[in-house]
Design a protein around this motif. Structure first.
Motif, PDB file in Angstrom:
ATOM      1  N   TRP A 206       0.812  -1.219   0.000  1.00 29.12           N
ATOM      2  CA  TRP A 206       0.000   0.000   0.000  1.00 29.12           C
ATOM      3  C   TRP A 206       0.843   1.267   0.000  1.00 29.12           C
ATOM      4  O   TRP A 206       0.295   2.372   0.071  1.00 29.12           O
ATOM      5  CB  TRP A 206      -0.964  -0.018   1.181  1.00 29.12           C
ATOM      6  CG  TRP A 206      -2.126  -0.925   0.944  1.00 29.12           C
ATOM      7  CD1 TRP A 206      -2.220  -2.252   1.226  1.00 29.12           C
ATOM      8  CD2 TRP A 206      -3.359  -0.560   0.326  1.00 29.12           C
ATOM      9  NE1 TRP A 206      -3.434  -2.757   0.828  1.00 29.12           N
ATOM     10  CE2 TRP A 206      -4.159  -1.733   0.274  1.00 29.12           C
ATOM     11  CE3 TRP A 206      -3.879   0.623  -0.187  1.00 29.12           C
ATOM     12  CZ2 TRP A 206      -5.440  -1.733  -0.270  1.00 29.12           C
ATOM     13  CZ3 TRP A 206      -5.149   0.621  -0.738  1.00 29.12           C
ATOM     14  CH2 TRP A 206      -5.920  -0.546  -0.768  1.00 29.12           C
ATOM     15  N   SER A 211       2.967   1.166  -5.996  1.00 32.57           N
ATOM     16  CA  SER A 211       2.019   1.163  -7.108  1.00 32.57           C
ATOM     17  C   SER A 211       2.670   1.689  -8.375  1.00 32.57           C
ATOM     18  O   SER A 211       2.483   1.128  -9.466  1.00 32.57           O
ATOM     19  CB  SER A 211       0.790   2.002  -6.753  1.00 32.57           C
ATOM     20  OG  SER A 211       0.051   1.414  -5.697  1.00 32.57           O
ATOM     21  N   ASP A 228      -1.778 -11.153  -5.004  1.00 38.12           N
ATOM     22  CA  ASP A 228      -3.203 -11.441  -5.118  1.00 38.12           C
ATOM     23  C   ASP A 228      -4.086 -10.329  -4.568  1.00 38.12           C
ATOM     24  O   ASP A 228      -5.306 -10.383  -4.731  1.00 38.12           O
ATOM     25  CB  ASP A 228      -3.535 -12.743  -4.382  1.00 38.12           C
ATOM     26  CG  ASP A 228      -2.831 -13.944  -5.000  1.00 38.12           C
ATOM     27  OD1 ASP A 228      -2.634 -13.932  -6.234  1.00 38.12           O
ATOM     28  OD2 ASP A 228      -2.478 -14.872  -4.244  1.00 38.12           O
ATOM     29  N   SER A 229      -3.504  -9.335  -3.908  1.00 39.83           N
ATOM     30  CA  SER A 229      -4.315  -8.285  -3.305  1.00 39.83           C
ATOM     31  C   SER A 229      -4.887  -7.368  -4.378  1.00 39.83           C
ATOM     32  O   SER A 229      -4.393  -7.295  -5.504  1.00 39.83           O
ATOM     33  CB  SER A 229      -3.473  -7.469  -2.324  1.00 39.83           C
ATOM     34  OG  SER A 229      -2.427  -6.794  -2.988  1.00 39.83           O
ATOM     35  N   TRP A 230      -5.945  -6.646  -4.011  1.00 34.30           N
ATOM     36  CA  TRP A 230      -6.619  -5.758  -4.962  1.00 34.30           C
ATOM     37  C   TRP A 230      -5.663  -4.705  -5.491  1.00 34.30           C
ATOM     38  O   TRP A 230      -5.654  -4.415  -6.693  1.00 34.30           O
ATOM     39  CB  TRP A 230      -7.814  -5.089  -4.285  1.00 34.30           C
ATOM     40  CG  TRP A 230      -8.582  -4.195  -5.221  1.00 34.30           C
ATOM     41  CD1 TRP A 230      -9.637  -4.560  -6.013  1.00 34.30           C
ATOM     42  CD2 TRP A 230      -8.347  -2.808  -5.469  1.00 34.30           C
ATOM     43  NE1 TRP A 230     -10.077  -3.479  -6.747  1.00 34.30           N
ATOM     44  CE2 TRP A 230      -9.306  -2.379  -6.433  1.00 34.30           C
ATOM     45  CE3 TRP A 230      -7.427  -1.881  -4.984  1.00 34.30           C
ATOM     46  CZ2 TRP A 230      -9.366  -1.071  -6.903  1.00 34.30           C
ATOM     47  CZ3 TRP A 230      -7.467  -0.571  -5.457  1.00 34.30           C
ATOM     48  CH2 TRP A 230      -8.432  -0.174  -6.403  1.00 34.30           C
ATOM     49  N   ILE A 231      -4.864  -4.121  -4.616  1.00 33.91           N
ATOM     50  CA  ILE A 231      -4.016  -3.005  -5.037  1.00 33.91           C
ATOM     51  C   ILE A 231      -2.922  -3.452  -5.996  1.00 33.91           C
ATOM     52  O   ILE A 231      -2.538  -2.713  -6.899  1.00 33.91           O
ATOM     53  CB  ILE A 231      -3.417  -2.284  -3.810  1.00 33.91           C
ATOM     54  CG1 ILE A 231      -2.848  -0.930  -4.228  1.00 33.91           C
ATOM     55  CG2 ILE A 231      -2.355  -3.138  -3.120  1.00 33.91           C
ATOM     56  CD1 ILE A 231      -2.520  -0.021  -3.075  1.00 33.91           C
ATOM     57  N   THR A 232      -2.437  -4.673  -5.848  1.00 31.04           N
ATOM     58  CA  THR A 232      -1.422  -5.151  -6.775  1.00 31.04           C
ATOM     59  C   THR A 232      -2.022  -5.519  -8.127  1.00 31.04           C
ATOM     60  O   THR A 232      -1.341  -5.458  -9.150  1.00 31.04           O
ATOM     61  CB  THR A 232      -0.684  -6.369  -6.198  1.00 31.04           C
ATOM     62  OG1 THR A 232      -1.637  -7.416  -5.938  1.00 31.04           O
ATOM     63  CG2 THR A 232       0.034  -6.008  -4.913  1.00 31.04           C
ATOM     64  N   GLN A 233      -3.299  -5.899  -8.144  1.00 29.39           N
ATOM     65  CA  GLN A 233      -3.966  -6.229  -9.392  1.00 29.39           C
ATOM     66  C   GLN A 233      -4.398  -4.982 -10.168  1.00 29.39           C
ATOM     67  O   GLN A 233      -4.780  -5.079 -11.335  1.00 29.39           O
ATOM     68  CB  GLN A 233      -5.192  -7.105  -9.114  1.00 29.39           C
ATOM     69  CG  GLN A 233      -4.862  -8.466  -8.516  1.00 29.39           C
ATOM     70  CD  GLN A 233      -4.069  -9.341  -9.475  1.00 29.39           C
ATOM     71  OE1 GLN A 233      -4.325  -9.343 -10.680  1.00 29.39           O
ATOM     72  NE2 GLN A 233      -3.100 -10.084  -8.945  1.00 29.39           N
ATOM     73  N   HIS A 234      -4.364  -3.824  -9.532  1.00 30.07           N
ATOM     74  CA  HIS A 234      -4.772  -2.568 -10.171  1.00 30.07           C
ATOM     75  C   HIS A 234      -3.651  -1.531 -10.020  1.00 30.07           C
ATOM     76  O   HIS A 234      -3.889  -0.384  -9.640  1.00 30.07           O
ATOM     77  CB  HIS A 234      -6.072  -2.045  -9.547  1.00 30.07           C
ATOM     78  CG  HIS A 234      -7.231  -2.978  -9.707  1.00 30.07           C
ATOM     79  ND1 HIS A 234      -7.445  -4.046  -8.854  1.00 30.07           N
ATOM     80  CD2 HIS A 234      -8.242  -3.021 -10.627  1.00 30.07           C
ATOM     81  CE1 HIS A 234      -8.548  -4.694  -9.228  1.00 30.07           C
ATOM     82  NE2 HIS A 234      -9.044  -4.096 -10.301  1.00 30.07           N
TER      83      HIS A 234
END
Length: 263
Positions: A206, A211, A228-234
């Motif tokens: 985070w 990012s 697999d976390s949301w922030i790494t996928q976006h």
């Protein structure tokens, strides 16, 4: 329109003033540009052989997008030092007493620092090409990655200006450096957060720097890590959202702090 034209002209005058200061102090600029190159050589050749890249691949290709982002982060120290030096010597107060646009000093400083950051990024790209780094997803995606890196620098620039105007203490630069280094290392710049303890890896994911680094690796087509976390996928979305959030917070705070300076 007339006021806007004069505001832009005044801002450009301050930009030229700051650039002329750099020309008069070339040694400081040269060392500032070469320090990230030294970091590349140290991590790429001294430590790189002992670091495994997630999913395989060359470590230097994994490293370079992170070093590009770290170069943008290091720029906050130069911004802070320049703004506090002007404030301590009374230069900022003299500017405020002159018949010029109130935004000129802040705009001029930001423009000069962005030009310096673009030069620093160009030097780092040359260094990356020299050590074997390449982009693999086309020039358009590479230019988008460079744009995200400069957007991060633009956001951190306003943080540096605000801290300098709020603290107005050249001695606080040491404290800022103490904070910048842990924040820079607590990211995915040098290693994957998957290698960290769970809670620490979550913090690293985070980190706004992470990012931008992840997005740059994706756009360059360099080795990365697929969390697999949301922030790494976006990552690309967050590489835009984080800087815009920082700008939305610290740009008005910087303008407000400048207006509150005592004459």
């Amino acid at each position: 329109m007339t006021r806007l034209r004069w505001a832009l002209a005044d801002g450009w005058t301050i930009t030229l003033r700051d650039l002329n200061h750099w020309v008069a102090q070339p040694v400081q600029i040269v060392f500032g540009l070469l320090f990230p190159v030294l970091m590349v050589l140290m991590f790429g050749y001294l430590f790189g052989g002992g670091i495994a890249v997630p999913g395989g691949g060359d470590y230097r290709e994994f490293l370079m997008p992170g070093m590009y982002a770290m170069t943008m982060v290091f720029g906050i120290e130069a911004t802070y030092a320049a703004v506090t030096a002007d404030a301590a010597r009374g230069v900022t107060d003299r500017f405020r007493a002159m018949p010029m646009a109130g935004s000129a000093v802040v705009v001029g400083r930001s423009a000069a620092d962005m030009l310096n950051s673009a030069l620093g990024l160009a030097v780092m790209v040359a260094c990356g090409l020299a050590v074997g780094w390449r982009w693999h997803e086309g020039l358009g995606r590479a230019m988008l990655a460079f744009g995200l890196l400069l957007l991060l620098r633009f956001a951190l620039l306003w943080l540096g200006i605000y801290l300098a105007l709020a603290l107005r203490s050249p001695e606080a630069l040491v404290a800022l450096q103490v904070l910048v280094w842990p924040i820079g290392f607590l990211s995915n710049t040098y290693v994957s957060p998957e290698t960290m303890p769970g809670w620490l890896g979550a913090i690293a994911e985070w980190n706004p720097l992470s990012s931008t680094v992840a997005a740059a690796r994706e756009l360059f087509g360099n080795p990365g890590w697929g969390g697999d976390s949301w922030i790494t996928q976006h990552a690309v979305l967050m590489a835009v959202a984080w800087p815009l959030l920082l700008i939305a917070v610290f740009f008005p705070l910087s303008v407000r702090a400048y207006r509150r300076l005592s004459s």
